[in-house]
Design an enzyme around this catalytic site. Sequence first.
Site, PDB file in Angstrom:
ATOM      1  CE  LYS A 192      -2.247  -1.003   3.850  1.00 39.64           C
ATOM      2  NZ  LYS A 192      -1.614  -2.287   4.207  1.00 39.64           N
ATOM      3  NE  ARG A 251      -4.280  -1.348  10.192  1.00 39.46           N
ATOM      4  CZ  ARG A 251      -3.234  -0.773   9.609  1.00 39.46           C
ATOM      5  NH1 ARG A 251      -3.354   0.421   9.073  1.00 39.46           N
ATOM      6  NH2 ARG A 251      -2.085  -1.396   9.538  1.00 39.46           N
ATOM      7  NE  ARG A 267       7.064  -3.749   5.441  1.00 39.45           N
ATOM      8  CZ  ARG A 267       5.797  -3.401   5.615  1.00 39.45           C
ATOM      9  NH1 ARG A 267       5.000  -3.224   4.569  1.00 39.45           N
ATOM     10  NH2 ARG A 267       5.328  -3.195   6.813  1.00 39.45           N
ATOM     11  NE  ARG A 307       6.078  -0.643  10.121  1.00 37.74           N
ATOM     12  CZ  ARG A 307       4.900  -0.611   9.518  1.00 37.74           C
ATOM     13  NH1 ARG A 307       4.778  -0.018   8.340  1.00 37.74           N
ATOM     14  NH2 ARG A 307       3.856  -1.161  10.075  1.00 37.74           N
ATOM     15  NE  ARG A 336       1.884  -4.798  11.095  1.00 39.63           N
ATOM     16  CZ  ARG A 336       2.920  -4.580  10.279  1.00 39.63           C
ATOM     17  NH1 ARG A 336       4.084  -5.181  10.495  1.00 39.63           N
ATOM     18  NH2 ARG A 336       2.800  -3.764   9.259  1.00 39.63           N
TER      19      ARG A 336
HETATM   20  P1  AMP Z   1       0.791   0.502   9.195  1.00 41.37           P
HETATM   21  O1  AMP Z   1       1.984   1.359   9.000  1.00 41.37           O
HETATM   22  O2  AMP Z   1      -0.396   0.939   8.359  1.00 41.37           O
HETATM   23  O3  AMP Z   1       1.091  -0.970   9.031  1.00 41.37           O
HETATM   24  O4  AMP Z   1       0.333   0.702  10.722  1.00 41.37           O
HETATM   25  C1  AMP Z   1       1.189   0.352  11.787  1.00 41.37           C
HETATM   26  C2  AMP Z   1       0.388   0.192  13.073  1.00 41.37           C
HETATM   27  O5  AMP Z   1      -0.244   1.429  13.410  1.00 41.37           O
HETATM   28  C3  AMP Z   1      -0.758  -0.812  13.013  1.00 41.37           C
HETATM   29  O6  AMP Z   1      -0.338  -2.155  13.221  1.00 41.37           O
HETATM   30  C4  AMP Z   1      -1.649  -0.302  14.137  1.00 41.37           C
HETATM   31  O7  AMP Z   1      -1.128  -0.620  15.422  1.00 41.37           O
HETATM   32  C5  AMP Z   1      -1.533   1.208  13.974  1.00 41.37           C
HETATM   33  N1  AMP Z   1      -2.550   1.724  13.017  1.00 41.37           N
HETATM   34  C6  AMP Z   1      -2.319   2.316  11.817  1.00 41.37           C
HETATM   35  N2  AMP Z   1      -3.468   2.669  11.218  1.00 41.37           N
HETATM   36  C7  AMP Z   1      -4.458   2.272  12.057  1.00 41.37           C
HETATM   37  C8  AMP Z   1      -5.878   2.336  11.989  1.00 41.37           C
HETATM   38  N3  AMP Z   1      -6.508   2.871  10.937  1.00 41.37           N
HETATM   39  N4  AMP Z   1      -6.580   1.831  13.054  1.00 41.37           N
HETATM   40  C9  AMP Z   1      -5.969   1.289  14.126  1.00 41.37           C
HETATM   41  N5  AMP Z   1      -4.632   1.188  14.240  1.00 41.37           N
HETATM   42  C10 AMP Z   1      -3.875   1.675  13.215  1.00 41.37           C
END
Ligand code: AMP
Length: 216
Positions: free
Chosen positions: A13, A88, A127, A161, A172
């Site tokens: 994404k 999400r 990554r 990360r 996740r």
């Molecule tokens: P990402 O970079 O999109 O993989 O997000 C990393 C982490 O941030 C996720 O595993 C969640 O803990 C938190 N997070 C990001 N976006 C959301 C969302 N829309 N709702 C809830 N938690 C989020």
Amino acid sequence: MSIVLLGPPGAGKGTQAKRIEEKYGLVQLSTGDMLRAERKSGSELGRKAQAIMDAGKLVSDDLIIEMISRRIDQLKGGKGFILDGFPRTVPQAEALDRMLAEKGLKLDAVIEMTVDEAALIDRIAGRFSCAKCGASYHDQFNRPKTDGVCDVCGATEFTRRADDRPEAVKIRLKAYREQTAPILPYYRKKGLLHPVDGMASIDEVGRQIEAILGRP
Ligand code: AMP
């Protein structure tokens, strides 16, 4: 134009959001990036989110919805945005509809990046990103042109990360299956959902997305 990019962690994404930003002049709004910035700044929101994120779980809907609403307000007058990592959960999707209606906006397309879950753990394990500008790379699929130097800004520091560890990735993926995938029928019913093959090459996925969005 307002677009949502949906797909499990590792679907690509962020990579595609950056491409769409460049081609269409839209702004990438990544809730994950925003939360990581909050953590870096040491804000209260960042402190609240830290342990939840590192464990691979989802931060509460209320905190996320408020954060994204504020960011969309800051963009007034631009060409639009790409939501990456939001919504999400179904309550987040419903809140997004209300929020956009209040702001006189609407969603144009929801792009679902479909993937083979078994391949994701390897994909995510490789990554890394530039510590300065955030450009994303992969040990196997997308290395910088010169090893150790960011293609975009020339920096030489990179980060990985904490939640890309296999234990956190499994949690996740479970969160995606249980909490995020129920959004798909929500958008399908509205006629907004467009699947693309997230396992194809970065360029091929980009072409599939451009076929959906039309000429920039
Ligand atoms: P990402 O970079 O999109 O993989 O997000 C990393 C982490 O941030 C996720 O595993 C969640 O803990 C938190 N997070 C990001 N976006 C959301 C969302 N829309 N709702 C809830 N938690 C989020």
